[in-house]
Design an enzyme around this catalytic site. Sequence first.
Site, PDB file in Angstrom:
ATOM      1  N   LYS A   1      93.434  48.290  29.406  1.00 28.01           N
ATOM      2  CA  LYS A   1      92.165  48.907  28.949  1.00 28.01           C
ATOM      3  C   LYS A   1      91.316  48.284  29.154  1.00 28.01           C
ATOM      4  O   LYS A   1      90.619  47.494  28.309  1.00 28.01           O
ATOM      5  CB  LYS A   1      92.467  49.460  27.756  1.00 28.01           C
ATOM      6  CG  LYS A   1      91.413  49.975  26.906  1.00 28.01           C
ATOM      7  CD  LYS A   1      90.310  51.058  27.731  1.00 28.01           C
ATOM      8  CE  LYS A   1      88.937  51.019  26.809  1.00 28.01           C
ATOM      9  NZ  LYS A   1      88.034  50.528  27.489  1.00 28.01           N
TER      10      LYS A   1
ATOM     11  N   GLU B   1      92.411  38.387  20.157  1.00 22.04           N
ATOM     12  CA  GLU B   1      91.480  37.271  20.591  1.00 22.04           C
ATOM     13  C   GLU B   1      90.082  37.754  20.299  1.00 22.04           C
ATOM     14  O   GLU B   1      89.647  38.429  21.147  1.00 22.04           O
ATOM     15  CB  GLU B   1      91.916  37.011  21.852  1.00 22.04           C
ATOM     16  CG  GLU B   1      93.095  36.286  22.249  1.00 22.04           C
ATOM     17  CD  GLU B   1      93.150  36.264  23.905  1.00 22.04           C
ATOM     18  OE1 GLU B   1      92.439  35.405  24.258  1.00 22.04           O
ATOM     19  OE2 GLU B   1      93.877  36.810  24.573  1.00 22.04           O
TER      20      GLU B   1
ATOM     21  N   CYS C   1      83.622  33.423  24.980  1.00 24.23           N
ATOM     22  CA  CYS C   1      84.271  33.365  23.592  1.00 24.23           C
ATOM     23  C   CYS C   1      84.429  31.950  23.039  1.00 24.23           C
ATOM     24  O   CYS C   1      84.016  31.587  22.163  1.00 24.23           O
ATOM     25  CB  CYS C   1      85.537  33.983  23.557  1.00 24.23           C
ATOM     26  SG  CYS C   1      86.797  33.347  24.502  1.00 24.23           S
TER      27      CYS C   1
ATOM     28  N   GLU D   1      77.282  35.290  16.500  1.00 22.67           N
ATOM     29  CA  GLU D   1      77.730  34.879  17.688  1.00 22.67           C
ATOM     30  C   GLU D   1      76.558  35.650  18.959  1.00 22.67           C
ATOM     31  O   GLU D   1      76.351  37.065  18.362  1.00 22.67           O
ATOM     32  CB  GLU D   1      79.281  35.540  18.115  1.00 22.67           C
ATOM     33  CG  GLU D   1      79.328  35.449  19.699  1.00 22.67           C
ATOM     34  CD  GLU D   1      80.772  35.913  19.821  1.00 22.67           C
ATOM     35  OE1 GLU D   1      80.913  37.018  19.615  1.00 22.67           O
ATOM     36  OE2 GLU D   1      81.886  35.155  20.747  1.00 22.67           O
TER      37      GLU D   1
HETATM   38  P1  NAD Z   1      83.888  45.003  22.365  1.00 20.62           P
HETATM   39  O1  NAD Z   1      84.818  44.795  21.187  1.00 20.62           O
HETATM   40  O2  NAD Z   1      82.816  45.700  22.432  1.00 20.62           O
HETATM   41  O3  NAD Z   1      85.086  45.624  23.366  1.00 20.62           O
HETATM   42  C1  NAD Z   1      86.406  45.151  23.531  1.00 20.62           C
HETATM   43  C2  NAD Z   1      86.949  46.273  24.365  1.00 20.62           C
HETATM   44  O4  NAD Z   1      87.646  47.069  23.122  1.00 20.62           O
HETATM   45  C3  NAD Z   1      86.598  47.127  25.496  1.00 20.62           C
HETATM   46  O5  NAD Z   1      87.455  47.401  26.282  1.00 20.62           O
HETATM   47  C4  NAD Z   1      86.219  48.438  24.849  1.00 20.62           C
HETATM   48  O6  NAD Z   1      86.234  49.473  25.421  1.00 20.62           O
HETATM   49  C5  NAD Z   1      87.246  48.579  23.634  1.00 20.62           C
HETATM   50  N1  NAD Z   1      87.410  49.383  22.400  1.00 20.62           N
HETATM   51  C6  NAD Z   1      86.220  49.769  21.958  1.00 20.62           C
HETATM   52  N2  NAD Z   1      86.483  50.592  21.007  1.00 20.62           N
HETATM   53  C7  NAD Z   1      87.698  50.783  20.736  1.00 20.62           C
HETATM   54  C8  NAD Z   1      88.743  51.407  20.125  1.00 20.62           C
HETATM   55  N3  NAD Z   1      88.233  52.258  18.895  1.00 20.62           N
HETATM   56  N4  NAD Z   1      90.111  51.363  20.361  1.00 20.62           N
HETATM   57  C9  NAD Z   1      90.557  50.586  21.300  1.00 20.62           C
HETATM   58  N5  NAD Z   1      89.663  50.029  22.272  1.00 20.62           N
HETATM   59  C10 NAD Z   1      88.412  49.998  21.921  1.00 20.62           C
HETATM   60  O7  NAD Z   1      83.955  43.604  23.164  1.00 20.62           O
HETATM   61  P2  NAD Z   1      83.036  43.178  24.289  1.00 20.62           P
HETATM   62  O8  NAD Z   1      81.243  43.446  23.930  1.00 20.62           O
HETATM   63  O9  NAD Z   1      83.412  43.771  25.686  1.00 20.62           O
HETATM   64  O10 NAD Z   1      83.331  41.374  24.457  1.00 20.62           O
HETATM   65  C11 NAD Z   1      82.639  40.752  23.767  1.00 20.62           C
HETATM   66  C12 NAD Z   1      83.429  39.976  22.759  1.00 20.62           C
HETATM   67  O11 NAD Z   1      84.747  39.564  23.340  1.00 20.62           O
HETATM   68  C13 NAD Z   1      82.847  38.715  21.797  1.00 20.62           C
HETATM   69  O12 NAD Z   1      82.802  38.860  20.550  1.00 20.62           O
HETATM   70  C14 NAD Z   1      83.810  37.884  22.694  1.00 20.62           C
HETATM   71  O13 NAD Z   1      83.567  36.471  21.933  1.00 20.62           O
HETATM   72  C15 NAD Z   1      84.918  38.204  22.535  1.00 20.62           C
HETATM   73  N6  NAD Z   1      85.880  37.618  23.455  1.00 20.62           N
HETATM   74  C16 NAD Z   1      86.976  37.016  23.119  1.00 20.62           C
HETATM   75  C17 NAD Z   1      87.746  36.116  23.836  1.00 20.62           C
HETATM   76  C18 NAD Z   1      88.764  35.461  23.248  1.00 20.62           C
HETATM   77  O14 NAD Z   1      89.799  34.954  23.942  1.00 20.62           O
HETATM   78  N7  NAD Z   1      88.938  34.998  21.988  1.00 20.62           N
HETATM   79  C19 NAD Z   1      87.544  36.031  25.314  1.00 20.62           C
HETATM   80  C20 NAD Z   1      86.640  36.926  25.724  1.00 20.62           C
HETATM   81  C21 NAD Z   1      85.672  37.547  24.800  1.00 20.62           C
END
Ligand code: NAD
Length: 515
Positions: free
Chosen positions: A194, A269, A303, A407
């Site tokens: 997804k 993650e 991240c 962050e």
């Molecule tokens: P986000 O949390 O806004 O979205 C992540 C995903 O969740 C998207 O695909 C989104 O459509 C989905 N989503 C949103 N609401 C949902 C729900 N209710 N149910 C299921 N899925 C849902 O994150 P983002 O803005 O896309 O990414 C940035 C964040 O990701 C930052 O905090 C970053 O640190 C983190 N990140 C972490 C890692 C890691 O490995 N630890 C790697 C990359 C990014």
Amino acid sequence: MSTITAPTSSSAATARAVLVAAFPKGLGAFLDGRTVPGSGEGITLTAAATGEPFATYADPGAEGADAILESSVAGAKTWGEMNGFDRAAILRNVSRTVEAHAEELAILESATTGKPIRDARGEVAKVAEMFGYYAGWADKLTGQTIPVPGPWHTYTERVPWGVVVAITPWNAPLFTAGWNSAAPLAAGNAVIIKPSEFTPASSIRLAQLAHEAGLPAGVFNVATGLGQTVGAALTSDRRVGKVSFIGSVPTGRRVAVAAAQAGIPALLELGGKSANIVFADADLERAADGAIAAIFSGAGQSCVAGSRLLVERSVHARVVELVAQRAARLRVGDPLSADTEVGPIITAQQFATVTSLIEAGINDGGRRVTSGTLPDALAGSSLAGGHWVMPTLLDGVTPQNRLETTEVFGPVVGADAFDTEAEAIARANNTNFGLAGAVWTSDVSRAHHVARQVKAGTFWINSYKTIHVAVPFGGFGDSGHGRSSGPGVLDEYTQTKAIWVPTRAAGAPFPSLSY
Ligand code: NAD
């Protein structure tokens, strides 16, 4: 499928042309080996480099999620019953197919996300490596025979969960799609990616290529669309065996709660606020190079970004100067240009977040050391409307500053001075996150001591940012739990079944049935 050759300039038109070449019938969910358009809310994709819209597609909604799940349940059965040697051969072919389409995938990722092409090329190579690495494990998933008291033959088997839903973010869509699919596939699960609604293209293309490489229908599906519709439907459905989530802390918590209510385990993650600690005895030039790589590659949308720079007071001014000089030399611009080092922020929404957090950091006492002005070449070009944030170094970011713990997920590093090793460790740990960090020093004992004391899933000594699929990666605290790479991740994607068989000499009684 057309071959895409490298364009010479980036624009919404380029992104559109690349998409049309990759998806002649448009974007949609990928299931059973084909792309299926949604029928729900329209989603518009915008080119980060120009700010112009370049594609729209429709959300599949809960109904679309149901069709994807049906397909994946069937795919999980086929794949789970296949022997590990056959799965390994197909995954090796996925790896080779990604390699064969490397340039096409890199251009697709760069044109649709604004990621510099040099970074996109590196990430595609990593994705091929991930499938190759876990292909190597697919035929080596063994159980144990366990001695117990009494006449028993007792052994274990590794059983896949069935359908794994992998929710991924926008900052590295292709990399995270590979990262959280290669291992569960090797372990015999079907995977539904997804992707972020903002960056679905490369995940769909990866699934198409994996299908062409031999993955049976339904084994690797992609649920494009919104989190609150298709994402929510997938994470609360009991046909799902396990959820992996890469993204922000609030969404991760929401997903974990929804999954738990349906009895589904979730691997998280999440974000980070990692500290890069520089002692006076370090090679300061290398430390400055490391600080630049830590925060400005990927325009800080990483991240593990080293978003805090803690420097021993006696060399603080010198290190800040070295980092500022290097930041000023970074090539910011067209993501599709081979020498670009820093691209735009992926979405307008994230651009607003980053710029407001820079202001917050300054209001809280941070002093801007680097220029915030766009280079003339960029300001006067077709890229002027893009979501550009210049590499930003703020000094004097004290523990009271919002940037100490928030962050940013953008090219923004907050520097400050420290006096003692204990203070440096305390500052590094002054956050609920625990994803990564680094120390720069020539004192071996100190390096290992600091590495042990800092709360982080990954820690580098005299280096920053290297990760590899063979090495465990994941967070402590708010940065999540579970590990998503290394051999141990195969335990995340299988359940252990124990099997008991009574043994006895001819004529001897069976062992007791009680425990
Ligand atoms: P986000 O949390 O806004 O979205 C992540 C995903 O969740 C998207 O695909 C989104 O459509 C989905 N989503 C949103 N609401 C949902 C729900 N209710 N149910 C299921 N899925 C849902 O994150 P983002 O803005 O896309 O990414 C940035 C964040 O990701 C930052 O905090 C970053 O640190 C983190 N990140 C972490 C890692 C890691 O490995 N630890 C790697 C990359 C990014």
